[in-house]
Design an enzyme around this catalytic site. Structure first.
Site, PDB file in Angstrom:
ATOM      1  CE  LYS A 183     -20.373  -5.598 -71.823  1.00 52.23           C
ATOM      2  NZ  LYS A 183     -21.591  -6.291 -72.316  1.00 52.23           N
TER       3      LYS A 183
HETATM    4  C1  LIG Z   1     -22.333  -5.953 -73.483  1.00 54.72           C
HETATM    5  C2  LIG Z   1     -23.237  -6.976 -74.056  1.00 54.72           C
HETATM    6  C3  LIG Z   1     -23.828  -6.830 -75.336  1.00 54.72           C
HETATM    7  C4  LIG Z   1     -23.660  -5.584 -76.176  1.00 54.72           C
HETATM    8  O1  LIG Z   1     -22.364  -5.403 -76.699  1.00 54.72           O
HETATM    9  P1  LIG Z   1     -21.911  -3.954 -77.231  1.00 54.72           P
HETATM   10  O2  LIG Z   1     -20.460  -4.066 -77.454  1.00 54.72           O
HETATM   11  O3  LIG Z   1     -22.258  -2.994 -76.134  1.00 54.72           O
HETATM   12  O4  LIG Z   1     -22.676  -3.693 -78.481  1.00 54.72           O
HETATM   13  C5  LIG Z   1     -24.626  -7.858 -75.808  1.00 54.72           C
HETATM   14  N1  LIG Z   1     -24.863  -8.965 -75.081  1.00 54.72           N
HETATM   15  C6  LIG Z   1     -24.327  -9.134 -73.849  1.00 54.72           C
HETATM   16  C7  LIG Z   1     -24.652 -10.359 -73.085  1.00 54.72           C
HETATM   17  C8  LIG Z   1     -23.489  -8.160 -73.299  1.00 54.72           C
HETATM   18  O5  LIG Z   1     -22.968  -8.338 -72.068  1.00 54.72           O
END
Ligand SMILES: *Cc1c(COP(=O)(O)O)cnc(C)c1O
Length: 513
Positions: A124
């Site tokens: 993120k």
């Molecule tokens: C947010 C997240 C996801 C999922 O990503 P999306 O964009 O919501 O599909 C997968 N793995 C981790 C570690 C995350 O923090």
């Protein structure tokens, strides 16, 4: 000149009205409840892709991509380059999102794409470092030369069960005219995640530990967004993955890793993406539509498999209970970004490619979801989705087995350790490698978090190995130091919206905002 790819509309709107990039970033969610999209996706020629883009650095590639979606009058070239440089200067890896080097040597077509080299060790960061700088940039433009009391301010309020909160805090810490409040359920996030969020000393950051569940926190945040009086006073901003700028920033690593894996050639590539809210993989969809010859985008889900079920049945149905799995960032009832894909599917299925009609269709689906808890699309829509996507569901048992297997098989002296979300993707990838049996295919499996963030799942899988040590093999020095730092936590004794609003206003006054 503004190109058609630089104006935005809501997925639920059948009106002519469009929005600028700035409006879309600041507003987050459309007022009709829809998500913002560029109805026209820019096209990049094969000469540009393989003659020019394949040779660019991550930052230069990010600039070329973002330039297509953001008008010059909104952010001139030099400013956009500066925003990108600043956003990725906080990453520990030189090439920002490297392909892992020490995974199993016998499977050279399996590439693990490490997206966790940003400040909070989760994918993120790639988007939230950029979004934080964008908020600041637009506010500075608006507030230029204004006295303190007239300056526009943004109060970011979010709920987190872990990764989003820390990535948002690190994206927004110290930013002028912005404050950030992150709610999390007391005692229900991992110790590392709590340390990451609560040890940031910047004055504009406040975590709120709320006595309740994650759902309580999320309900409070939703209620705050819906409170027009509070909103008009404090200009509440959203940082969850409905924000278009997050999707935009993620497109870069699809192009960049494709060129890394293929050596800049137009080879066959499948991307496998551990998915929850569908934000990550949606960036892959834009990449494919822009012209990069991607064979397939593979949705990897855990036991919360609304997407897998949709692709198999055509029915999008909210489950009533979320399963707690080893990959909690993917434990969701509804994939909010999936709405964006559905809009494009509806649009492409219309003979006359009418954006207003696509908005009407999409709006009907989501009204039905709200009233009946589900909707079913025509087979033509599913067929459209299956041209670009496939899906795989992975159980907890398989997740643990995959962490073990990678540890056992990876090369000495360094063993490769997967976090449980990445393991969901790698398990799906190994299934595909077997089923496809095509040595000319490259598989890029996205790694969304560093294993240190999910200690319990990793230790469960590996603690039976005698030579394994979490502290020595997994935990980075930087995260070890967090436990010694002072924590700044505000306890909220009751999951109550009025109480949370009062606390936020008191803290804002202390911040001088
Ligand atoms: C947010 C997240 C996801 C999922 O990503 P999306 O964009 O919501 O599909 C997968 N793995 C981790 C570690 C995350 O923090």
């Amino acid at each position: 000149m503004v190109s058609p790819c630089q104006v935005y509309r809501s997925t639920r709107s059948s009106a002519k009205e469009t929005k600028s990039f700035e409006e879309v970033v600041i507003q987050g969610l459309a007022s009709d409840g829809g998500l913002f999209i560029p109805p026209t996706i820019p096209q990049v020629s094969q000469e540009t892709l393989f003659g020019k883009w394949s040779k660019l650095s991550f930052q230069d590639l990010a600039f070329e991509i973002m330039r297509l979606y953001v008008a010059q009058d909104e952010i001139p070239d030099a400013d956009l380059k500066g925003l990108i440089q600043r956003s990725y200067s906080t990453f520990r890896a030189n090439d920002i999102t490297p392909l892992a080097k020490n995974t199993t040597g016998d499977k050279e077509n399996l590439h693990v794409l490490e997206l966790f080299h940003g400040p909070t060790y989760a994918f993120k960061d790639v988007a939230l470092q950029f979004l934080g700088n964008l908020f600041e940039y637009f506010l500075q433009k608006t507030n230029k030369d204004l006295p303190q009391e007239q300056r526009k301010k943004i109060t970011v309020v979010g709920a987190t069960s872990g990764d989003t909160g820390s990535a948002a805090i690190y994206g927004l810490r110290g930013k002028k005219d912005i404050s950030v409040f992150i709610l999390y359920p007391t005692g229900r996030i991992s110790p590392i995640q709590e340390e990451q969020m609560t040890t940031v000393p910047d004055k504009n950051v406040q975590t709120l530990s709320v006595k309740g569940t994650f759902d309580n926190c999320q309900d409070i945040v939703k209620a705050i967004f819906g409170d027009s009086d509070f909103n008009s006073r404090h200009n509440v901003g959203a940082v969850n993955s409905i924000n278009w700028a997050r999707i935009l920033a993620q497109i870069t690593y699809y192009f960049y890793s494709y060129f890394q894996a293929t050596g800049g050639k137009a080879d066959k590539v499948k991307f496998v993406v551990p998915s929850g809210n569908f934000g990550d993989i949606l960036a892959g969809y834009f990449t494919k539509k822009m012209g990069l010859p991607v064979e397939k985008l593979v949705i990897a889900t855990n036991e919360n498999d609304i997407l897998d079920r949709f692709l198999k049945s055509g029915t999008y149905e909210r489950s009533d209970k979320v399963a707690a799995t080893l990959s909690p960032a993917m434990d969701i009832l509804i994939s909010s970004n999936f709405e964006r894909l559905l809009w494009y599917l509806a649009y492409e299925n219309l003979a006359n490619h009418d954006a207003l009609k696509a908005g009407e269709i999409c709006n009907n689906w989501f009204q039905q979801l709200k009233i009946e808890g589900k909707f079913t699309v025509d087979q033509a829509i599913i067929d459209g989705a299956l041209k670009d996507f496939s899906s795989e569901r992975v159980s907890n048992t398989e997740t643990t087995a995959t962490i073990k297997k990678m540890y056992k098989d990876s090369q000495n002296p360094k063993k490769y350790i997967l976090d449980p979300h990445t393991a969901v993707g790698v398990c799906a990838t190994e299934r595909l490698i077997k089923a496809d049996n095509d040595p000319s295919m490259h598989y890029i499996s996205l790694s969304t978090a560093h294993p240190a963030k999910f200690a319990d799942a990793v230790n469960d899988a590996l603690s039976s190995y005698e030579d394994y040590s979490f502290v020595r093999d997994v935990l980075p020095e930087e995260l070890k130091k967090l436990s010694a730092l002072e924590k700044k936590i505000k306890l909220v004794e009751k999951a109550d919206i009025e109480l949370v609003k009062t606390v936020i206003e008191e803290e804002l006054a202390k911040m001088g905002l």
